[in-house]
Design an enzyme around this catalytic site. Structure first.
Site, mmCIF file in Angstrom:
data_model
loop_
_atom_site.group_PDB
_atom_site.id
_atom_site.type_symbol
_atom_site.label_atom_id
_atom_site.label_comp_id
_atom_site.label_asym_id
_atom_site.label_seq_id
_atom_site.Cartn_x
_atom_site.Cartn_y
_atom_site.Cartn_z
ATOM 1 N N HIS A 143 30.358 49.236 15.033
ATOM 2 C CA HIS A 143 30.588 49.532 16.451
ATOM 3 C C HIS A 143 31.762 48.959 16.689
ATOM 4 O O HIS A 143 31.608 47.835 17.051
ATOM 5 C CB HIS A 143 29.347 49.163 17.748
ATOM 6 C CG HIS A 143 27.906 49.249 17.762
ATOM 7 N ND1 HIS A 143 28.198 51.121 18.166
ATOM 8 C CD2 HIS A 143 27.132 49.928 16.902
ATOM 9 C CE1 HIS A 143 26.438 51.839 18.090
ATOM 10 N NE2 HIS A 143 26.463 50.530 17.502
ATOM 11 N N CYS A 156 28.601 54.978 13.998
ATOM 12 C CA CYS A 156 26.680 54.577 14.093
ATOM 13 C C CYS A 156 26.077 54.978 13.401
ATOM 14 O O CYS A 156 26.823 56.546 12.646
ATOM 15 C CB CYS A 156 26.125 53.954 15.177
ATOM 16 S SG CYS A 156 24.815 53.480 14.652
ATOM 17 N N GLU A 212 33.397 49.836 18.924
ATOM 18 C CA GLU A 212 33.756 49.136 20.628
ATOM 19 C C GLU A 212 32.327 48.477 20.860
ATOM 20 O O GLU A 212 32.746 47.582 21.985
ATOM 21 C CB GLU A 212 33.312 50.503 21.577
ATOM 22 C CG GLU A 212 31.882 51.044 21.554
ATOM 23 C CD GLU A 212 31.443 51.356 20.703
ATOM 24 O OE1 GLU A 212 29.523 51.505 20.959
ATOM 25 O OE2 GLU A 212 32.248 51.415 19.631
#
Length: 211
Positions: free
Chosen positions: A192, A82, A194
């Site tokens: 992202h 990001c 994750e």
């Protein structure tokens, strides 16, 4: 063999979710801003949320600019996520104010020109066919984005045949923008991983496989 990863703690980023995702992918993860530990780890993850200038200030406060530069100079893997990706570019422009980035790649992070901003939610990515980042992923794999700024023009090409050109993936939200870059030991994603479920887990596992 388990690989060690430091998630750089410089005050910006979803460090706990990144830690959990990397641990699930099989890494031994530590959250720290310690220079020596960040240099010694097999991989360094640079997260980032918020404003470009604030992230750069936080990064330099913990010598993160030195850590990233020294690791890359030695061919040691670094991954930005990001705003952690955005600060790898030469500059960012927010509210008409220009801030310097790490200048690992030329280019400018600018406001995203789209009907709805921020770009928030799931979207697909157009990746190069031989990408190691997206290996094992289908073309319709979706990743989670949350951002209002992006790099809309890629300005680096390898003219020397002995140097591999970076592999650049794109996404469209109002206009095309850089969604991910694979450049030797330096990887980065605007989305992202994750927070991107199985697709994100596969991408992180791909990164760990290069360490």
């Amino acid at each position: 063999m388990t690989k060690s990863v430091v998630v750089l703690d410089y005050g910006f980023g979803n460090i706990r979710s990144a830690e959990r995702a990397l641990a699930r992918a099989g890494a031994e993860v530590e959250i720290t801003a310690d220079y020596d530990r960040a240099m010694a780890a097999d991989g360094l993850l640079v997260p980032g949320v918020g404003a470009f200038a604030a992230c750069m200030a936080g990064l330099t406060a913990v010598r993160g600019d030195w850590i990233v530069g020294r690791r890359l100079a030695g061919g040691r893997p670094v991954m930005g996520i990001c705003v952690g990706m955005q600060i790898l570019f030469a500059r960012g422009i927010e509210h008409g104010v220009q801030s310097d980035g790490l200048d690992e790649w030329p280019g400018t992070v600018e406001p995203l020109n789209a009907p709805v901003v921020p770009h928030m939610g799931w979207n697909t990515v157009r990746a190069p066919e031989d990408s190691r980042q997206f290996a094992g992923l289908d073309e319709d794999a979706r990743f989670y984005f949350v951002h209002s700024y992006a790099v809309r023009e890629w300005r680096l090409d390898a003219h020397n045949g002995a140097i591999r050109a970076p592999k650049v993936a794109w996404t469209t939200h109002g206009e095309p923008f850089v969604a991910a870059v694979e450049n030797g030991p330096l990887w980065a994603t605007q989305f992202h991983p994750e927070k991107s479920g199985d697709a994100g887990a596969q991408l992180l596992a791909n990164w760990l496989g290069t360490l």
